[in-house]
Scaffold this motif. Structure first.
Motif, short mmCIF file in Angstrom:
data_model
loop_
_atom_site.label_atom_id
_atom_site.label_comp_id
_atom_site.label_asym_id
_atom_site.label_seq_id
_atom_site.Cartn_x
_atom_site.Cartn_y
_atom_site.Cartn_z
N GLN A 128 -4.07 6.23 0.08
CA GLN A 128 -4.74 5.62 -0.70
C GLN A 128 -3.64 4.94 -1.09
O GLN A 128 -4.25 2.78 -0.49
N SER A 129 -2.77 4.56 -0.96
CA SER A 129 -1.61 3.05 -1.19
C SER A 129 -2.01 1.83 -0.35
O SER A 129 -1.86 1.22 -0.26
N ILE A 130 -1.98 2.38 0.91
CA ILE A 130 -1.69 1.99 2.02
C ILE A 130 -3.03 0.67 2.19
O ILE A 130 -3.00 -0.45 2.05
N LYS A 131 -4.35 1.20 1.37
CA LYS A 131 -5.25 -0.32 1.42
C LYS A 131 -4.49 -1.67 0.46
O LYS A 131 -5.43 -3.02 1.02
N GLY A 132 -4.22 -1.05 -0.97
CA GLY A 132 -3.52 -2.74 -1.00
C GLY A 132 -2.77 -3.27 0.20
O GLY A 132 -3.00 -5.02 -0.48
N MET A 133 -1.71 -3.01 0.82
CA MET A 133 -1.23 -3.80 1.54
C MET A 133 -1.85 -4.14 2.64
O MET A 133 -1.86 -4.92 3.08
N VAL A 134 -2.96 -3.50 3.23
CA VAL A 134 -3.83 -4.47 3.86
C VAL A 134 -4.98 -5.59 3.60
O VAL A 134 -5.52 -6.22 3.87
N ALA A 135 -4.85 -5.86 1.94
CA ALA A 135 -5.63 -6.38 1.18
C ALA A 135 -4.92 -7.71 1.51
O ALA A 135 -5.63 -9.00 1.71
N ALA A 136 -3.24 -7.69 1.68
CA ALA A 136 -2.85 -8.50 1.59
C ALA A 136 -2.53 -9.29 2.88
O ALA A 136 -2.28 -10.49 3.15
N LEU A 137 -3.12 -8.63 3.68
CA LEU A 137 -2.20 -9.07 5.06
C LEU A 137 -2.87 -10.71 6.24
O LEU A 137 -3.07 -10.90 6.59
N ASP A 138 -4.76 -10.72 5.80
CA ASP A 138 -5.15 -11.67 6.00
C ASP A 138 -4.21 -13.54 5.36
O ASP A 138 -4.36 -14.23 5.86
N ILE A 139 -3.55 -13.07 4.01
CA ILE A 139 -2.91 -14.06 3.55
C ILE A 139 -1.36 -14.79 4.17
O ILE A 139 -0.85 -16.00 3.39
N VAL A 140 -1.22 -12.98 4.22
CA VAL A 140 0.25 -13.81 4.77
C VAL A 140 0.92 -13.67 5.70
O VAL A 140 0.02 -13.77 6.97
N LYS A 141 2.08 -14.40 6.46
CA LYS A 141 2.20 -15.54 7.54
C LYS A 141 2.96 -14.10 8.05
O LYS A 141 3.39 -13.20 7.66
N PRO A 142 2.56 -14.19 9.72
CA PRO A 142 3.53 -13.20 10.51
C PRO A 142 4.69 -13.26 10.64
O PRO A 142 5.34 -14.83 10.03
N GLY A 143 5.15 -12.14 10.26
CA GLY A 143 7.37 -12.42 9.68
C GLY A 143 7.16 -12.00 7.81
O GLY A 143 8.46 -12.40 8.07
N GLY A 144 6.15 -12.29 7.42
CA GLY A 144 6.28 -12.80 6.39
C GLY A 144 6.33 -10.81 6.21
O GLY A 144 6.76 -10.26 6.03
N THR A 145 6.33 -11.22 4.08
CA THR A 145 6.58 -9.64 3.60
C THR A 145 6.01 -8.87 2.72
O THR A 145 5.78 -10.32 2.03
N ILE A 146 4.54 -8.31 2.44
CA ILE A 146 4.30 -7.87 1.57
C ILE A 146 5.03 -6.76 0.10
O ILE A 146 5.10 -5.78 0.67
N VAL A 147 4.79 -7.40 -0.93
CA VAL A 147 5.43 -6.52 -1.59
C VAL A 147 4.36 -5.33 -3.02
O VAL A 147 3.82 -5.99 -3.21
N LEU A 148 4.49 -4.07 -2.47
CA LEU A 148 3.01 -3.38 -2.77
C LEU A 148 4.02 -2.34 -4.86
O LEU A 148 4.65 -1.61 -4.01
N ALA A 149 3.64 -2.36 -5.50
CA ALA A 149 3.84 -2.01 -6.47
C ALA A 149 2.76 -0.75 -7.04
O ALA A 149 1.47 -1.11 -7.04
N ALA A 150 3.19 0.58 -6.53
CA ALA A 150 2.42 2.24 -6.43
C ALA A 150 2.98 2.63 -7.10
O ALA A 150 3.74 3.10 -6.74
N ALA A 151 2.12 3.70 -7.96
CA ALA A 151 2.96 5.39 -8.83
C ALA A 151 3.09 6.15 -7.03
O ALA A 151 4.33 6.50 -7.82
N VAL A 152 2.35 6.51 -6.76
CA VAL A 152 2.35 7.78 -5.22
C VAL A 152 2.60 8.65 -6.14
O VAL A 152 3.43 9.56 -5.88
N SER A 153 1.86 9.02 -7.57
CA SER A 153 1.93 10.08 -8.43
C SER A 153 1.97 11.26 -7.89
O SER A 153 2.45 12.65 -8.23
N GLU A 154 1.22 11.19 -7.14
CA GLU A 154 0.56 12.69 -5.90
C GLU A 154 0.89 12.98 -4.89
O GLU A 154 0.91 13.95 -3.87
N GLY A 155 2.22 12.04 -4.26
CA GLY A 155 2.53 12.37 -3.19
C GLY A 155 2.39 11.69 -2.06
O GLY A 155 1.42 10.48 -2.23
N ILE A 156 2.53 11.79 -0.65
CA ILE A 156 2.35 11.11 0.27
C ILE A 156 0.92 11.45 0.99
O ILE A 156 0.02 10.06 1.31
N GLY A 157 0.15 11.98 0.72
CA GLY A 157 -1.34 12.47 1.36
C GLY A 157 -1.68 14.27 1.72
O GLY A 157 -1.11 14.94 0.91
#
Length: 257
Positions: A128-157
């Motif tokens: 589910q957390s990957i959705k947060g990464m995708v949401a940042a994609l349109d505004i980050v520069k190519p070669g930039g970095t997305i810093v994502l904070a996520a609990a991931v309390s229930e594991g990978i999936g």
């Protein structure tokens, strides 16, 4: 149904109640295939020319829908608006309302985007957390970095999704595999979305839910804290690096404008 930004279909709600909501596995598999998901318009907030949206709208029309009820909720999960009636007309009205609530812009792409997956339940698993990464994609520069904070309390999936990381040596190998007609693994589409992100940007994941050595196997970099991740980014891009913050990534349409 609930109308909100959707990272494949543009927006949820409407036709999604039928496809994938009522669809069989063969339809779900085709609808989540690279044929649709690799299109540049298969993206958050995009309906025009989006083959994911167009395909499930066609399926929903053929299935038939006499009446639909869609809702929009706020960050406290209270109902903001209700749109009911014709499946397509109600969705269009709801989407127009949601755009006005969730859209924000930056004037140009940034070096670093700091975001989250909006808390539980959207950060309960890495899937589910990957959705947060995708949401940042349109505004980050190519070669930039997305810093994502996520609990991931229930594991990978799911077991299927976890297994993809065990059998995938690289995202390039994975993309070659899913292009074959004889390859299909449930939930593969979420790893494909991660591959989209990684083709453009690096990702630093801040989480207490997984050990760092596990995070390092998920095609992202572990970070001890958001502050530490930002410090690393400033060391890489320089003190003048541009940074944008999206507090609740999946619920915001972050765009250039």
């Amino acid at each position: 149904g609930l109308i909100e930004p959707h990272f494949m279909a543009g927006f949820s709600g409407g036709r999604k109640l039928i496809c994938p909501g009522l669809a069989g596995l063969d339809t779900v598999r085709a609808w989540h295939s690279p044929r649709f998901l690799e299109h540049p318009n298969a993206n958050n907030g995009c309906l025009a020319g989006n083959p994911v949206h167009e395909e499930n709208t066609l399926i929903a029309r053929r299935t038939g829908c006499d009446f639909i009820i869609n809702t929009v909720i706020d960050d406290h999960r209270r109902i903001l608006a209700v749109f009911a009636g014709d499946m397509e007309a109600a969705l269009d009205e709801g989407v127009a309302f949601v755009r006005g609530v969730v859209t924000d812009t930056v004037p140009e792409p940034v070096d670093v985007v700091v975001t989250s997956s909006a808390g539980y339940p959207l950060d309960a698993t890495y899937y589910q957390s990957i959705k947060g990464m995708v949401a940042a994609l349109d505004i980050v520069k190519p070669g930039g970095t997305i810093v994502l904070a996520a609990a991931v309390s229930e594991g990978i999936g799911s077991p299927e999704f976890r297994g993809l990381f065990d059998e995938t040596p690289s995202l390039d190998v994975f993309m070659d595999r899913i292009a074959r007609d004889d390859y299909f693994v449930m939930d593969q589409w979420q790893l494909e979305e991660l591959a989209k992100v990684r083709r453009k940007a690096k990702v630093k994941l801040v989480t207490d839910g997984l050990p760092a050595e596990t995070v390092a196997r998920l095609f992202v970099e572990p970070a001890a804290s958001v502050e530490a991740a930002v410090e690393q980014c400033l060391a890489e891009y320089g003190a003048g690096a541009t940074i944008a913050v999206i507090p609740k990534g999946p619920y915001v349409l972050a765009q250039l404008g």
